[in-house]
Design a protein around this motif. Sequence first.
Motif: not given
Lengths: 213, 216
Positions: A143-146, A175-177, A187-189
Amino acid sequence: MVVKVYGSIRAACPQRVLACLLEFGVDFELINVDLDSNEHKQPEFLQKQPFGQVPVIEDGDFRLFESRAIMRYYARKYADRNPKLYGTTLDEKALVDQWLEVEAHHFNDMVYTIVLQKLVIPKMGGKPDLALVQNCEKKLEKVFDIYEQQLSKNRYLAGDCFTLADLSHLPGIRYLINEAELGHMVKEKKNVNSWWCDISNRVAWKKVMQLME
Amino acid sequence: MVVKVYGPDYASPKRVMVCLLEKEIEFETVPVDLITGENRSPEFMKLQPFGSLPVIQDGDYTLFESRAIIRYYAEKYKSQGTNLLGKTIEDQGLVQQWLEVEAHNYHPPLNNLVLHILFSSVLGFRRDEQVIKESEEKLGKVLDVYEDRLSKSRYLAGDFFSLADLSHLPFTSYLVGGVGKEYMIKERKHVSGWWDEISSRPSWQKVLQLFKTPFE
């Protein structure tokens, strides 16, 4: 008359509504619903929200639940205060709705499961399903790639302006962070990270974070 | 120029098609085969990066997510066909509320039933009886809330048929049909009356007539 928001400041869906009300300059009163003691499943609360979920709002005689419905209601009611939040044309508005649906179905389902398995279930003394968590993490990466692609073409998800579609992600990404310790996904994107830094620095969201303390 | 709807054989595109019929909007359909994975082809994913159905193309304008599409057309053609949004801002708020309920409370357990009972063998995954059992229980609890709501209100958002009711048509049609759990609707007096009323609307009858399911 002040809008009453029933929910917990620590829960994602009430946070979504509060951020929205703050963006539109709508005064509210947060009435705590104690999720730990299951207050949301008691008969008194079920009268307001028959599915036993937070938040619910009461605006005079008018009662509404489902956070994304509440956002759309206030965006419509106070469109003149912040017209770009829900698109200024019908075509723009539909793109906001499209990315709101993406958040609700592709993004939220994964985050919800990760939070349930990694945080809620252990807290209640149960054993998390780690295979399920891993599966959700993989799906969330896609999803984050998209999103990374989409945000390479537009500054925000639905176009050049911050909208409800971006806002709707704030509680879940927080929440994720924090609690889920999966901040690397953001952060990687490069584009997702810039977008997150931008939207999480908005005054309205910072006020919600202050209320959490 | 006529609206193009991709994937007419499947349930979520039918949510869009029944809405277009209610709004008297002409459309044409483009088949997309989920079973062979046509939705994962690079060409399709240019239109819909998540590989889901439906997508619509309206001239140069592309939109995906069925509930975003129905909101768009219900508003764009507000003065034509059936009014699916109610009359006041508060009416609309309630339509949005019950549309969200359908999306978050009703759809997920029903989708599990559809996937495991109808699609598991064709799509090649294991039919999970535990998932089926838990999903039926969850859906039953949601339907109990609907029963209470529909005992006080003719339709979900009020006394008018709206996007919220419409959104339930395609997957509930699977529930009472191929999934084989019609009793879940029939056993609840007000849900049953509501279902009979909305599913007999000419728009839905036309969708059933003109567009097959993957099992026909």
